[in-house]
Scaffold this motif. Structure first.
Motif, short mmCIF file in Angstrom:
data_model
loop_
_atom_site.label_atom_id
_atom_site.label_comp_id
_atom_site.label_asym_id
_atom_site.label_seq_id
_atom_site.Cartn_x
_atom_site.Cartn_y
_atom_site.Cartn_z
N UNK A 26 48.19 63.41 66.11
CA UNK A 26 49.37 62.97 65.36
C UNK A 26 50.38 62.32 66.29
N UNK A 27 51.16 61.41 65.70
CA UNK A 27 52.28 60.82 66.44
C UNK A 27 51.87 59.95 67.60
N UNK A 28 50.72 59.28 67.50
CA UNK A 28 50.28 58.39 68.58
C UNK A 28 51.02 57.05 68.46
N UNK A 29 51.72 56.60 69.47
CA UNK A 29 52.42 55.30 69.36
C UNK A 29 51.44 54.14 69.35
N UNK A 58 53.68 65.49 64.14
CA UNK A 58 53.93 64.21 63.50
C UNK A 58 55.01 63.43 64.25
N UNK A 59 54.88 62.13 64.28
CA UNK A 59 55.95 61.29 64.79
C UNK A 59 57.09 61.20 63.79
N UNK A 60 58.19 60.60 64.20
CA UNK A 60 59.34 60.45 63.30
C UNK A 60 59.00 59.57 62.11
N UNK A 61 59.59 59.88 60.96
CA UNK A 61 59.56 58.98 59.82
C UNK A 61 60.48 57.79 60.11
N UNK A 87 48.39 58.47 62.94
CA UNK A 87 47.69 59.74 63.01
C UNK A 87 46.21 59.50 62.75
N UNK A 88 45.38 60.29 63.38
CA UNK A 88 43.93 60.19 63.21
C UNK A 88 43.40 61.56 62.82
N UNK A 89 42.50 61.58 61.83
CA UNK A 89 41.84 62.81 61.40
C UNK A 89 40.35 62.53 61.35
N UNK A 90 39.56 63.37 62.04
CA UNK A 90 38.12 63.13 62.13
C UNK A 90 37.37 64.45 62.07
N UNK A 115 54.02 59.17 56.70
CA UNK A 115 52.62 59.60 56.76
C UNK A 115 52.49 61.11 56.86
N UNK A 116 53.59 61.80 57.16
CA UNK A 116 53.54 63.27 57.26
C UNK A 116 53.62 63.95 55.91
#
Length: 514
Positions: A26-29, A58-61, A87-90, A115-116
Motif C-alpha cells: 500500500x501507499x507506493x508512490x 494506505x497513502x494519503x487521499x 496499492x497492489x494486492x496479489x 482507494x482506501x
C-alpha cells in the motif's frame, strides 16, 4: 513465479504484508508529490529511495471534503496534496505464469474518494479469481481531485510559472506507466492490463481510451456507470477557471494566489463553483477532463465515432435507476422538472417533448430522476457502445438487481450499486445485514455472475459465452438481476427518443454566471 512481501521496484524496494492468503502493498508512490512548485503541474518522476520502504499503510487521499475519506464510523483517511500513490494486492501462492492485472480507478465526481475505501479493497475479487485460474493482480490508485486535479488553470500561466491541464488524467496515465514498469515484479503481466472504474472512474476509463498518451498502457477496459459526455470544452473550462479564481480571490496576482492558497481555500472556491455551474447548466460539472487540444485532443465521444479511440475490448454499462442516489446524497444532476426544463432550453428545446414522452409519468419526481440519470449515464454510454462495437469487441450490460431494502429506500439499482457485486460485498457483515429482509441468495448469484464475467474478460478480452458481443443490429445486452439474462435492445422507446440529441455539445452560446 513466487510471491514475496519484499519487492524491488524501479524506484526502490517496498515491503508489504500478508492478508490471509493474499499479500498487499500500500501507499507506493508512482509520481513525485505534487506540492510546492509541482502544484498544478503534470506528474513528475518519483525520487528513488534507499533501503526498504514500508508499504503496509494506505497513502494519503487526495484533498477533498472529509466525508469522501470515511473508512468506518468515526474513522477517516488523512488527505493531502501528497497523494500520488497506488496499492497492489496479489495472491500469496506461486503462479507458473504472469497473472492478468486489473487496475481500478475510484469514482466520486472527481471531487471525492480514495482507494482506501473498504468497498474497493479487492480481496473478494482476487480470491474469486483463484477458483478457476492462477488469479489476478489487483491495483488501485489515488489521483488528484477537485480544483487541484480537474480545473484547467493554464490560462494563468506566466513566463516564470506554468500550469498544466488535465492533471488527474495525467496522474492516471502515470499510474498505468508505473504498472508497465513494475507489475511483473508483483507477479502481474504488463501485456495483459485491464483498466476499470465506476462513475468518475468510469469516465476516466472512457476518457483514457481517447487519450493518446495512454495508448498501449492497457489492453481491456471496463467502464461502469460512466458519464462519457462530461468532458469540458476548452471555452467552457476557461470560463469556469475564471469564475473559480473570482471565488478564490486572486489579490491581483493569480499565479501567486494559485501557488500560495491553502487547500481549504481551494475547497471553498471549488464548492461555490460547483453550485454555480449546477444552477446555470444543470447536468454539467466543473471538475473533469478538458478537451485541451493537446493532451486530450478531442471529445472522447467524437473519438469513438471516428475510430481514433484505442481499439481495445470494452465492457460498458449502467444501472437500472442511476439517478435515485443523487437527490438524496449528491444533488448534482438534472433530476427535477425545473432543471430538466433548463437543460433542454440550453441544448435542444425541440427534443424535450420526444424525450419526456418516452418516460410515462413525467413530470413526477420519480420520472424526472430517471430522465436525469439516463441523460448523464445511460444515453452517452450507449453512444460509446454503439460506436466502439464497430471496431472492437464490446459488451453492454445493465445492472438491475436490488435487494428488498434498496427498494424500501426508494433507491432500487441505483448509481454505484453494481460495485457491491464487483467487490463481493454480499460476503461481508454489511452485505448480510442488507439482505436480512430478503435477497441474500439472489445477491450471491448476481455477484457470481458479475465477478466471473469481469475476471474472464480480464483474462481473455471477451465475456463468457452466455454474454454476446454488442452490435447495432441486435443490441444484445446482459441484464444482471435476480434472473440474469440477455435482452435485445432494452428500453428501446427511450433509446429512440434520445437519438440525435447532443446535449451541451449542441449549445450555441455559453450562459452567463450569476
Amino acid at each position: 513465479m513466487s510471491a514475496n512481501t519484499t519487492v524491488k521496484t524501479s524506484d526502490g524496494i517496498v515491503e508489504g504484508k500478508p492478508v490471509g492468503d493474499l499479500i498487499t502493498w500500500r501507499g507506493i508512490p508512482y509520481a513525485a508529490p505534487p506540492v510546492g512548485p509541482r502544484r498544478l503541474r503534470a506528474p513528475q518522476p518519483v525520487q528513488p529511495w534507499h533501503g526498504v520502504r514500508d508499504a503496509t499503510e494506505w497513502g494519503n487521499a487526495s484533498v477533498q471534503h472529509k466525508r469522501g475519506t470515511m473508512l468506518s464510523v468515526g474513522k477517516y483517511q488523512p488527505s493531502s496534496e501528497d497523494c500520488l500513490t497506488l496499492n497492489v494486492l496479489a495472491p500469496s501462492r506461486p503462479s507458473s505464469k504472469p497473472r492478468p492485472v486489473m487496475v481500478f480507478i475510484h469514482g466520486g465526481a472527481y471531487t471525492l474518494g480514495t482507494s482506501a475505501t473498504p468497498l474497493y479493497g479487492g480481496g473478494s475479487l482476487v480470491r474469486r479469481s483463484l477458483r478457476d485460474s492462477d488469479g489476478i493482480v489487483y491495483v488501485s490508485i489515488n489521483y488528484r481531485l477537485g480544483a487541484l486535479g480537474y480545473l484547467d488553470l493554464t490560462q494563468f500561466s506566466t513566463p516564470t510559472r506554468t500550469f498544466d491541464s488535465n492533471l488527474g488524467l495525467r496522474d492516471q496515465v502515470a499510474a498505468l506507466e508505473w504498472v508497465q514498469r513494475n507489475i511483473a515484479e508483483f507477479g502481474g503481466d504488463p501485456s495483459n492490463v485491464t483498466v476499470f472504474g465506476e462513475s468518475a472512474g468510469g469516465n476516466a476509463v472512457t476518457t483514457l481510451m481517447a487519450t493518446p498518451a495512454a495508448e498501449g498502457l492497457f489492453h481491456r477496459a471496463i467502464s461502469e456507470s460512466s458519464a462519457p459526455g462530461l468532458v469540458a470544452t476548452q471555452d467552457r473550462a476557461t470560463g469556469w477557471a475564471r469564475e473559480f479564481v473570482g471565488f478564490l480571490g486572486d489579490g491581483g496576482n493569480v499565479a501567486d494566489t494559485l501557488d500560495q492558497a491553502d487547500v481549504a481555500r481551494f475547497g471553498r472556491a471549488g464548492t461555490k463553483l460547483a453550485f454555480s455551474v449546477l444552477k446555470n447548466t444543470p447536468g454539467l460539472h466543473p471538475f473533469g477532463p478538458v478537451v485541451d487540444g493537446d493532451y486530450l485532443p478531442k471529445n472522447p465521444l467524437d473519438a469513438y465515432q471516428d475510430g481514433s479511440a484505442h481499439q481495445v475490448p470494452l465492457i460498458i454499462g449502467t444501472n437500472g435507476r442511476e439517478g435515485t442516489l443523487f437527490p438524496k446524497f449528491l444533488d448534482a444532476l438534472p433530476t427535477n422538472p425545473a432543471r430538466i426544463d433548463t437543460l433542454f432550453s440550453l441544448t435542444d428545446p425541440a427534443a424535450k417533448d420526444a424525450v419526456t414522452d418516452a418516460y410515462p409519468g413525467y413530470p413526477s419526481q420519480s420520472t424526472a430522476i430517471d430522465i436525469g440519470g439516463d441523460f448523464t449515464f445511460w444515453k452517452p454510454s450507449l453512444e460509446v457502445a454503439e460506436a466502439h462495437s464497430r471496431r472492437a469487441p464490446t459488451f453492454s450490460y445493465r445492472f438491475d438487481f436490488a435487494p428488498r431494502v434498496m427498494k424500501w429506500l426508494g433507491l432500487d439499482a441505483t448509481h454505484g450499486f453494481e460495485l457491491f457485486a464487483v467487490f463481493g460485498i454480499n460476503e461481508t457483515l454489511f452485505g448480510k445485514v442488507m439482505t436480512a429482509p430478503g435477497g441474500r441468495k439472489a445477491f450471491a448469484e448476481v455477484t457470481e455472475k458479475v465477478q466471473s464475467n469481469w475476471l474472464h474478460f480480464a483474462r481473455t478480452g471477451t465475456a463468457l459465452p452466455e454474454w454476446p458481443a454488442y452490435d447495432e443490429t441486435a443490441r444484445e445486452t446482459m441484464i444482471f438481476d435476480a434472473r440474469t439474462r440477455v435482452q435485445r435492445d432494452p428500453r428501446r422507446d427511450r433509446r429512440q427518443a434520445w437519438e440525435g440529441y447532443k446535449g451541451y455539445a449542441s449549445q450555441k452560446t455559453e450562459p452567463s454566471a450569476t
